[in-house]
Enzyme design. Structure first.
Site, PDB file in Angstrom:
ATOM      1  N   TRP A 184       0.981  -1.185  -0.084  1.00 43.41           N
ATOM      2  CA  TRP A 184       0.190   0.512  -0.186  1.00 43.41           C
ATOM      3  C   TRP A 184       0.818   1.067   0.399  1.00 43.41           C
ATOM      4  CZ3 TRP A 184      -0.294   3.749   3.208  1.00 43.41           C
ATOM      5  CH2 TRP A 184      -1.567   5.078   3.326  1.00 43.41           C
ATOM      6  N   LYS A 227      -6.709   2.940  -2.101  1.00 49.72           N
ATOM      7  CA  LYS A 227      -7.115   3.675  -1.339  1.00 49.72           C
ATOM      8  C   LYS A 227      -8.845   4.959  -1.832  1.00 49.72           C
ATOM      9  CE  LYS A 227      -7.022   6.114   3.166  1.00 49.72           C
ATOM     10  NZ  LYS A 227      -5.575   6.371   4.323  1.00 49.72           N
ATOM     11  N   HIS A 285      -8.847  -5.879   4.147  1.00 47.90           N
ATOM     12  CA  HIS A 285      -8.330  -5.581   5.809  1.00 47.90           C
ATOM     13  C   HIS A 285      -9.274  -5.331   6.705  1.00 47.90           C
ATOM     14  CE1 HIS A 285      -3.303  -4.049   5.818  1.00 47.90           C
ATOM     15  NE2 HIS A 285      -3.986  -5.962   5.617  1.00 47.90           N
ATOM     16  N   ASP A 325      -6.997  -4.056  10.369  1.00 47.51           N
ATOM     17  CA  ASP A 325      -6.190  -2.625  10.697  1.00 47.51           C
ATOM     18  C   ASP A 325      -6.763  -1.685  10.664  1.00 47.51           C
ATOM     19  OD1 ASP A 325      -5.016  -0.780  10.497  1.00 47.51           O
ATOM     20  OD2 ASP A 325      -4.777  -0.617   7.460  1.00 47.51           O
TER      21      ASP A 325
END
Length: 418
Positions: A184, A227, A285, A325
């Protein structure tokens, strides 16, 4: 009535609908959750030249007892694991390596820097997953890493990701269970970009170079994570969902879905079945966004239950790699792990205790009245009695009694830390 007595009564209620409760519990025992180490120290890590937290990540609160050494963090994880039913995994970030007091740049990290973690994992029968750390570093100060226009900065992060994949491969070889190494990056712009394509071309080229360095897929499984936006990248994120979904499908990589990385009106539970049509596996996550990607401790809310139901009803327990997460420094950190992980397991159990085949048949027959009625009625079926029995059988505390263990650990261990 005893826990066993409550269980037998509840079991009869579910079995009226053809739910094999014993089989459900056996399945649940074999589902590992990848528990994130960074809840225990507020995403600090143990680099000698530790940097301020950056990359759109923020941890609020200052609850006493934060782990400040690898041994303290491992001790806290052991405490949490003793309160969570099942056999699980631990998810590490690159900043949690141990370099014996020497400054080791991230592109120079080696498997030996994680030897203590591997030995500990062996002792505790745990798998390990891994993440390169592309934030909290001078070379990420402007919010760009693998898509940076400066090739020297891109090359640094490419080398770091290559080193990270070799560490993941090392984990898999040593522990006999493949490690998911997830990439990420925080790359993006605060305001509206004049060119969206060029940074994405650079990110693609960087990933291509990273993955051209071969590691054994028997031991390391590559994943990429998208994201929607972050602090400092509100207008544009280079690694969007569309970018990574396309990249993963084209290059046979795992697409990792983070429950906080989408628009507030999107839900990951609605994406799982679509992804599984085209991918053998997906990764998660799981956190709890509150109005944005705020990574709150996972609660047993409707979306978490829906995620559990989607995994179960699609017979995907072996296809979805579940990781957590979240990070909350306003409450006891061991309690945060315990609450969040137990809730993830509860969500899976909730899904396992539904008459999923019957509900599917009702939908296919167009009997939406019965479908809705049963789905609602099962919300008040005696799920808690099954959960209590499962905890007792797995030798972990039942109901809220685990809080006593956490309070004792806080008094004897956490409160004595400076």
């Amino acid at each position: 009535m005893t826990i066993k007595g409550n269980f037998e009564w509840a079991k009869e209620e579910y079995e009226k609908w053809g739910v094999d409760v014993e089989e459900a519990l056996e399945k649940l025992k074999n589902v590992p959750i990848s528990i994130h180490c960074w809840q225990g120290d507020d995403v600090g890590g143990f680099e000698v030249n530790k940097q301020e937290l950056s990359g759109g990540i923020d941890v609020t609160g200052n609850y006493p007892g934060k782990a400040s050494t690898p041994d303290e963090l491992r001790s806290d994880l052991e405490m949490a694991l003793s309160l969570i039913p099942g056999q699980h995994r631990i998810n590490l970030h690159a900043i949690y390596g141990e370099t014996k007091g020497e400054v080791v740049e991230r592109d120079k990290l080696k498997p030996e820097n994680f030897e203590n973690w591997v030995n500990w994992a062996k002792d505790n029968r745990l798998g390990l997953d891994f993440n390169p750390t592309l934030f909290s570093h001078p070379k990420a100060d402007d919010g760009l890493t693998l898509s940076h226009p400066d090739p020297s900065i891109r090359d640094f992060w490419i080398r770091h990701c290559i080193a990270s994949r070799k560490i993941g491969e090392y984990f898999g070889k040593e522990l006999g269970t493949p490690s998911v190494t997830n990439i990420w990056v925080p790359d993006g712009y605060k305001d509206i970009p004049s060119d969206r394509l060029t940074p994405r071309k650079r990110l693609k080229e960087s990933l291509d170079e990273i993955f051209s360095d071969e590691v054994d897929e028997q031991y390391n499984v590559d994943a990429v994570e998208s994201k929607l936006f972050g602090i400092g990248s509100e207008a544009y994120v280079v690694g969007s969902h569309e970018f990574y979904m396309g990249y993963a499908l084209k290059n046979d990589k795992l697409c990792l879905l983070d429950t906080g990385h989408y628009h507030p009106t999107e839900v990951v539970s609605n994406k799982i079945s679509a992804m599984l049509l085209y991918s053998d596996q997906v990764a998660l996550h799981v956190s709890r966004p509150v109005r944005w990607d705020s990574d709150h401790v996972v609660a047993l809310d409707d979306e978490l239950k829906e995620i559990g139901m989607e995994i179960v009803r699609n017979d995907a327990l072996d296809q979805v790699r579940i990781g957590l997460d979240f990070f909350d420094a306003s409450i006891n950190r061991v309690a945060a792990w315990t609450i969040g992980t137990r809730n993830m397991i509860k969500a899976l159990l909730y899904g396992l205790l539904l008459p999923n085949d019957h509900l599917k048949e009702l939908q296919e027959a167009g009997n939406f009245t019965d479908r809705l009625a049963l789905m609602e009625e099962f919300k008040t079926y005696p799920f808690g009695a099954i959960w209590d029995y499962y905890c007792e059988e797995m030798n972990v505390p039942v109901k809220e009694t685990w809080l006593n263990d956490v309070r004792q650990y806080e008094e004897e261990v956490l409160s004595k830390r400076s």
